[in-house]
Structures are given as structure tokens and as C-alpha cells.
Design a protein around this motif. Sequence first.
Motif, PDB file in Angstrom:
ATOM      1  N   ASN A 166     -36.766  51.790  52.112  1.00  0.00           N
ATOM      2  CA  ASN A 166     -36.947  53.199  52.447  1.00  0.00           C
ATOM      3  C   ASN A 166     -37.439  53.401  53.881  1.00  0.00           C
ATOM      4  OD1 ASN A 166     -36.207  53.910  49.857  1.00  0.00           O
ATOM      5  ND2 ASN A 166     -38.306  53.752  49.097  1.00  0.00           N
ATOM      6  N   ALA A 167     -37.093  52.525  54.772  1.00  0.00           N
ATOM      7  CA  ALA A 167     -37.571  52.619  56.157  1.00  0.00           C
ATOM      8  C   ALA A 167     -37.070  53.909  56.826  1.00  0.00           C
ATOM      9  CB  ALA A 167     -37.121  51.407  56.946  1.00  0.00           C
ATOM     10  N   LEU A 175     -35.891  48.285  64.195  1.00  0.00           N
ATOM     11  CA  LEU A 175     -36.560  49.427  63.608  1.00  0.00           C
ATOM     12  C   LEU A 175     -37.105  49.141  62.210  1.00  0.00           C
ATOM     13  CD1 LEU A 175     -34.239  52.401  64.646  1.00  0.00           C
ATOM     14  CD2 LEU A 175     -36.489  51.851  65.534  1.00  0.00           C
ATOM     15  N   ASN A 176     -36.601  48.132  61.574  1.00  0.00           N
ATOM     16  CA  ASN A 176     -37.034  47.784  60.230  1.00  0.00           C
ATOM     17  C   ASN A 176     -37.321  46.282  60.186  1.00  0.00           C
ATOM     18  OD1 ASN A 176     -37.568  47.796  57.526  1.00  0.00           O
ATOM     19  ND2 ASN A 176     -35.502  48.339  56.872  1.00  0.00           N
ATOM     20  N   PHE A 213     -38.369  59.264  59.032  1.00  0.00           N
ATOM     21  CA  PHE A 213     -38.159  60.707  58.968  1.00  0.00           C
ATOM     22  C   PHE A 213     -39.474  61.429  58.677  1.00  0.00           C
ATOM     23  CE2 PHE A 213     -37.178  64.528  56.452  1.00  0.00           C
ATOM     24  CZ  PHE A 213     -36.463  65.239  57.405  1.00  0.00           C
ATOM     25  N   LEU A 214     -40.257  60.933  57.736  1.00  0.00           N
ATOM     26  CA  LEU A 214     -41.535  61.555  57.403  1.00  0.00           C
ATOM     27  C   LEU A 214     -42.523  61.477  58.564  1.00  0.00           C
ATOM     28  CD1 LEU A 214     -41.995  60.409  53.693  1.00  0.00           C
ATOM     29  CD2 LEU A 214     -41.424  62.690  54.543  1.00  0.00           C
ATOM     30  N   MET A 215     -42.513  60.382  59.304  1.00  0.00           N
ATOM     31  CA  MET A 215     -43.395  60.266  60.470  1.00  0.00           C
ATOM     32  C   MET A 215     -42.995  61.275  61.551  1.00  0.00           C
ATOM     33  SD  MET A 215     -44.337  56.235  60.963  1.00  0.00           S
ATOM     34  CE  MET A 215     -42.672  55.649  61.005  1.00  0.00           C
ATOM     35  N   LEU A 216     -41.695  61.438  61.771  1.00  0.00           N
ATOM     36  CA  LEU A 216     -41.236  62.411  62.748  1.00  0.00           C
ATOM     37  C   LEU A 216     -41.599  63.841  62.325  1.00  0.00           C
ATOM     38  CD1 LEU A 216     -37.741  60.998  63.753  1.00  0.00           C
ATOM     39  CD2 LEU A 216     -39.764  61.172  65.186  1.00  0.00           C
ATOM     40  N   GLN A 217     -41.452  64.126  61.036  1.00  0.00           N
ATOM     41  CA  GLN A 217     -41.810  65.447  60.541  1.00  0.00           C
ATOM     42  C   GLN A 217     -43.311  65.705  60.702  1.00  0.00           C
ATOM     43  OE1 GLN A 217     -39.886  67.961  59.444  1.00  0.00           O
ATOM     44  NE2 GLN A 217     -38.147  66.712  60.066  1.00  0.00           N
ATOM     45  N   GLY A 218     -44.119  64.705  60.403  1.00  0.00           N
ATOM     46  CA  GLY A 218     -45.572  64.834  60.559  1.00  0.00           C
ATOM     47  C   GLY A 218     -45.948  65.061  62.016  1.00  0.00           C
ATOM     48  N   THR A 219     -45.304  64.339  62.925  1.00  0.00           N
ATOM     49  CA  THR A 219     -45.579  64.500  64.357  1.00  0.00           C
ATOM     50  C   THR A 219     -45.175  65.896  64.822  1.00  0.00           C
ATOM     51  OG1 THR A 219     -45.160  62.133  64.646  1.00  0.00           O
ATOM     52  CG2 THR A 219     -45.148  63.504  66.624  1.00  0.00           C
ATOM     53  N   ALA A 220     -44.028  66.375  64.358  1.00  0.00           N
ATOM     54  CA  ALA A 220     -43.581  67.713  64.740  1.00  0.00           C
ATOM     55  C   ALA A 220     -44.547  68.771  64.218  1.00  0.00           C
ATOM     56  CB  ALA A 220     -42.174  67.972  64.209  1.00  0.00           C
TER      57      ALA A 220
END
Length: 163
Positions: A11-12, A4-5, A17-24
Motif C-alpha cells: 500500500n505504498a 519510492l518503495n 497519497f495520504l501524506m500528500l493530502q495531510g501536507t496539503a
Amino acid sequence: MFDLNPYHLQNASLLHFLMLQGTALLGYLIVSRYYEQRLRNLMTTRRLLQADTDGIPLIEPEVEEVFVVTPGSDDLKEIAGINAKAEAILNGIGIFRFEQLAQTPVTTVRRVLAEHGPLLFTYDPVTWPGQAGLAADGRWDELRNWQEQMRRGNNLDYTHLLS
């Protein structure tokens, strides 16, 4: 397995987390737009249907003039199968006495009960006018014998009792 990294960034986890929030958030916006458009289409269809039905006059069903007002009232719960709710429905349409119930057609009793929603009956309403006829004539012993036979599940031929 995959890593995953792969670049070993500090800060991976935060980036994931930010990518998941953006997708949601993107998914929420797409779905909300879809349902807003669907709601508008349904409201338009409703308005068109309402406009079509506004011009149609309502036809009220005819009420049968079956009941004659008799002073006083009997305890209709003496009839096997009539509970408090059924008695209230019968009283609401003007049946207060055994004589009235005995003279009411079974189809009328069934229709009135069906109009007031599903009810639980111990016995079929087809026997109610016959039982009411016996009670109106004061033939309580015969009525109690018939009710006992019904409780036992015996199919008693009750036509001779009604004469």
C-alpha cells in the motif's frame, strides 16, 4: 535514482497519497490562519482611518456659472471631434447650443471631459469653441474647410477665421 518503495510495501501508493493530502491540509490551515490575521489587521486599520476621516467635513468644488440657458439645441456632433458621448456630457452640464460652446473656456471643457472619465477624441477639444463660433455665425463653408484641413493633418492657423 532512489526507490519510492524501498521496503516493497503493498500500500505504498496509498501511504504517499495520504501524506500528500495531510501536507496539503496542513499548508491550507497555516495559510488560512495567516490571511485571517492579516484581514483582521486591515479591518482594524480601516476602522481607525474611518474614525479619523468621519470628523472631517467634505468640501464640494465650486461650480462655475458659465452657462446661460438658451432655448433649443444644436447638433454638437457637427463639431469635428465631438462624438455622441462627448455631446451627452456637454448637454449634461448645460451646453446645448453652438453659442454656449463658443463662449466656454477650453480649460472648462477639458476639465468637464476629464471628470467623466477617459474618452476617445479624434481632435483636441481646444478647437471646439472656435468651430462652434463659426457654426453659431452660420459660416459653414469656412467651418467645413477648417475641418477638412484638420482631417488632412495640416496645422491651419484658424485665428483669422474667428474674427
